[in-house]
Design a protein around this motif. Sequence first.
Motif, PDB file in Angstrom:
ATOM      1  N   LEU A 283     -19.251 -36.342 -16.811  1.00 29.32           N
ATOM      2  CA  LEU A 283     -19.494 -36.616 -15.396  1.00 29.32           C
ATOM      3  C   LEU A 283     -18.314 -37.273 -14.698  1.00 29.32           C
ATOM      4  CD1 LEU A 283     -23.154 -37.946 -15.643  1.00 29.32           C
ATOM      5  CD2 LEU A 283     -22.431 -35.735 -14.749  1.00 29.32           C
TER       6      LEU A 283
ATOM      7  N   TYR B   1     -16.924 -35.486 -11.740  1.00 33.17           N
ATOM      8  CA  TYR B   1     -17.918 -34.914 -10.832  1.00 33.17           C
ATOM      9  C   TYR B   1     -18.669 -36.032 -10.119  1.00 33.17           C
ATOM     10  CZ  TYR B   1     -16.961 -30.480 -13.119  1.00 33.17           C
ATOM     11  OH  TYR B   1     -16.336 -29.345 -13.599  1.00 33.17           O
TER      12      TYR B   1
ATOM     13  N   TYR C 167     -22.405 -36.100  -8.710  1.00 32.83           N
ATOM     14  CA  TYR C 167     -23.585 -36.151  -9.575  1.00 32.83           C
ATOM     15  C   TYR C 167     -23.684 -37.462 -10.365  1.00 32.83           C
ATOM     16  CZ  TYR C 167     -23.354 -31.269  -8.361  1.00 32.83           C
ATOM     17  OH  TYR C 167     -23.285 -30.095  -7.664  1.00 32.83           O
TER      18      TYR C 167
ATOM     19  N   TRP D 115     -26.997 -39.455 -10.050  1.00 32.05           N
ATOM     20  CA  TRP D 115     -28.228 -38.883 -10.566  1.00 32.05           C
ATOM     21  C   TRP D 115     -28.698 -39.687 -11.775  1.00 32.05           C
ATOM     22  CZ3 TRP D 115     -28.882 -32.873 -10.736  1.00 32.05           C
ATOM     23  CH2 TRP D 115     -28.668 -32.348  -9.453  1.00 32.05           C
TER      24      TRP D 115
ATOM     25  N   LEU E  63     -30.763 -35.490 -14.351  1.00 30.45           N
ATOM     26  CA  LEU E  63     -29.727 -34.665 -14.962  1.00 30.45           C
ATOM     27  C   LEU E  63     -30.342 -33.643 -15.916  1.00 30.45           C
ATOM     28  CD1 LEU E  63     -27.060 -37.413 -15.729  1.00 30.45           C
ATOM     29  CD2 LEU E  63     -26.831 -35.551 -14.061  1.00 30.45           C
TER      30      LEU E  63
ATOM     31  N   ASN F 227     -31.003 -29.644 -14.396  1.00 31.75           N
ATOM     32  CA  ASN F 227     -29.742 -29.221 -15.002  1.00 31.75           C
ATOM     33  C   ASN F 227     -29.188 -27.959 -14.365  1.00 31.75           C
ATOM     34  OD1 ASN F 227     -28.399 -27.444 -17.395  1.00 31.75           O
ATOM     35  ND2 ASN F 227     -27.907 -29.621 -17.654  1.00 31.75           N
TER      36      ASN F 227
ATOM     37  N   LEU G 194     -26.644 -28.257 -11.506  1.00 33.94           N
ATOM     38  CA  LEU G 194     -25.303 -28.774 -11.758  1.00 33.94           C
ATOM     39  C   LEU G 194     -24.290 -27.635 -11.748  1.00 33.94           C
ATOM     40  CD1 LEU G 194     -26.137 -31.164 -14.744  1.00 33.94           C
ATOM     41  CD2 LEU G 194     -25.669 -31.854 -12.379  1.00 33.94           C
TER      42      LEU G 194
ATOM     43  N   GLN H 130     -23.032 -27.724 -17.137  1.00 32.33           N
ATOM     44  CA  GLN H 130     -24.465 -27.637 -17.443  1.00 32.33           C
ATOM     45  C   GLN H 130     -24.755 -27.821 -18.927  1.00 32.33           C
ATOM     46  OE1 GLN H 130     -26.168 -24.030 -15.891  1.00 32.33           O
ATOM     47  NE2 GLN H 130     -25.891 -24.639 -13.757  1.00 32.33           N
TER      48      GLN H 130
END
Length: 222
Positions: free
Chosen positions: A47, A50, A53, A56, A61, A65, A68, A73
């Motif tokens: 993560l 990113y 996200y 989250w 998550l 999923n 994402l 993923q």
Amino acid sequence: MNIHYPFEMPPLPYETYALEPYLSQETVELHYNNHFRTYVENLNRTLERYPAYQNWPLERLIRENCRLPFQIQTAVWHNAGGVYNHSMYFNILGRPDNSAPSENSALYNAILTYCGSMESFRSRLTECAKGQFGSGWGWLVSDRFGRLKIINTPNQDTPLACGLCPVIPLDVWEHAYYLQYQNRRSEYIEGFFHLLNFEAAERNYQACITPLPCSRRSYYNA
């Protein structure tokens, strides 16, 4: 404890030697400090790039999923599942024979409704966990109406993906028991029931049947 990125190791609710003789201190330390920690570190690493996200929570998550980016993923699925499952597993254990189910508890009565007796429950969960091919988990789960079911999942898959609420997890990955039991999975499973903390299981079940928003809880923050 932070239930979002960056995830952290939740503390054990007991000393690493407290589960002996059914789980040795060496087994618990290797499982918790090495395998569990690896899932936490890998999830954070996944993560890291990113930020959209990172807010989250763990359950989202897993549940969402497919929303994402495809690039992460698979990594999130395996590692978020590993963090979630291990958090619940270590929280469901306790000192040997320290907690018998209360006959007045909702979970005890739900088990009797589902299995007929505690002996049948143990037998059915044992059969399920023994029958899991390769790495995975045996579970006692609940639907939103409090009805119980015993299932297994491969690898680090969770019952959340099936719309089910986990109550009792039984880890049958070899790293959970191989140092002590080698290939004797049945003996490890027998020992698990001496360590099963029914007070923690009752809390899980109560959370399953309590009508709260879908983000109602996180085992990671238990």
